[in-house]
Design an enzyme around this catalytic site. Structure first.
Site, PDB file in Angstrom:
ATOM      1  CE  LYS A 129       1.962   3.811  -2.122  1.00 36.11           C
ATOM      2  NZ  LYS A 129       1.186   4.330  -1.019  1.00 36.11           N
TER       3      LYS A 129
ATOM      4  CE  LYS B 139       1.071  -5.568  -1.878  1.00 33.00           C
ATOM      5  NZ  LYS B 139       0.569  -5.000  -0.624  1.00 33.00           N
TER       6      LYS B 139
ATOM      7  CE  LYS C 232      -3.645   2.534  -9.029  1.00 35.01           C
ATOM      8  NZ  LYS C 232      -4.173   1.767  -7.916  1.00 35.01           N
TER       9      LYS C 232
END
Ligand code: TRP
Length: 326
Positions: A193, A108, A190
């Site tokens: 969203k 992040k 993966k």
């Protein structure tokens, strides 16, 4: 049992089969706490009105998927102040070195290089506070959160060693059986969203046409044989989706589509998913129109959570030597 999801946008069908749906069976067996982690969400910038909307939508999704507020505590993290309070104490039991080595923090930090704030680094400690407040034995999470649950264990053990048995040492429950759904556009990744490719993920809120279109465009290969294998990641992923939504094994799904081409196959996968989503979407919509009911559920959940959280925190405050009056 404790778990949470961040209200940071639409849930994908991967969140559904990998997380929420597994919680349904657990709510009968365990004392469950399921939170909406809005305090985690603000570690990356959120539009306030969006965050509020996503919080309500997530609550409605939990309920529409079948979580029963009579059986488990459904609540919003920021409604229970003990999360932040315990987080502060646990910060003094977490080393800067170990927090800065967390994989997700490093990822992040790269993704949000303009906003590497203290909260981003503290994220796993807040998560430890979530879990430890409720003395949870089990924490069902995806593999990407396993490292954070392990940190929560380390912190619990460290605290217990210093002050005597206080926290339960939690165990991550990682779903293994094939429910890991990959991106429809790049099965090496993966399903996420936040993927920038709009066709990569199917959302719980996608209508039938959108679901069908996304599956129609899903990457496969030129072989036109529906079977699972390592060199056919796209087809394998679609078989995984199909089996997860029908409730069969991948082998059974292969049999179903034996001798049928990709066009047929993709259509069937899309229809199967759309059929499962339709009643959930209708129920979510109904719930969102009944704000008083939703607010009532969240209030009840927060009260239930608060009772347990307050007890644990006061024990912790006593152990670390905070004066709490006579
Ligand atoms: N970090 C988790 C995620 O992004 C959400 C979360 C917050 C959580 N607190 C938690 C999960 C406590 C399990 C337990 O998926």
């Amino acid at each position: 049992m404790y778990s949470a999801v961040q209200p940071s946008g639409n849930l994908t069908i991967g969140n559904y089969t990998g997380a929420i749906r597994n919680w349904l069976a657990m709510q009968d067996e365990y004392d469950c706490f399921f939170a909406i982690a809005d305090m985690h969400a603000i570690t990356v910038r959120q539009e306030p009105a969006e965050l509020r909307r996503h919080t309500l939508e997530l609550a409605a999704t939990y309920l529409a998927c079948g979580l029963d507020p009579q059986k488990c505590a459904l609540y919003v993290q920021s409604h229970v102040p003990q999360h932040a309070e315990l987080c502060w104490v646990l910060n003094t039991f977490t080393y800067v070195g170990e927090a800065s080595r967390m994989t997700q923090f490093k990822d992040k930090s790269q993704k949000h290089a303009d906003n590497i704030n203290m909260g981003l680094m503290d994220y796993p400690v807040l998560m430890a506070a979530d879990i430890l407040l409720y003395l949870a034995d089990y924490v069902p999470v995806g593999v990407d959160q396993k490292q954070h649950v392990e940190l929560a264990r380390d912190i619990a053990i460290r605290f217990n060693n210093r002050y005597g048995e206080t926290f339960r040492v939690p165990e991550p429950l990682i779903k293994r059986d094939g429910a890991s759904i990959r991106s429809l556009q790049d099965p090496a990744k993966k399903m996420s969203k936040s993927d920038e490719n709009p066709n990569a993920a199917v959302f719980l809120t996608d209508d039938r046409d959108t679901v069908m279109r996304k599956f129609k465009r899903a990457v496969t290969d030129s072989d036109n044989r529906v079977c699972a294998s390592e060199d056919k990641p796209g087809v394998t992923n679609l078989l995984t989706v199909y089996s997860a939504f029908v409730g069969c094994t991948v082998e059974e799904a292969e049999k179903t589509f034996e001798g049928r081409g990709y066009g047929d196959f993709k259509l069937a996968v899309g229809e199967t998913v759309a059929d499962v989503l339709a009643p959930i979407q209708a129920e979510q919509k109904r719930l969102l129109a009944d704000r008083a009911y939703l607010d009532g559920v969240l209030k009840g959940g927060a009260e239930r959570a608060y009772k347990v959280a307050r007890r644990t925190l006061s024990k912790v405050y006593r152990k670390v030597g905070f004066y709490q009056g006579d």
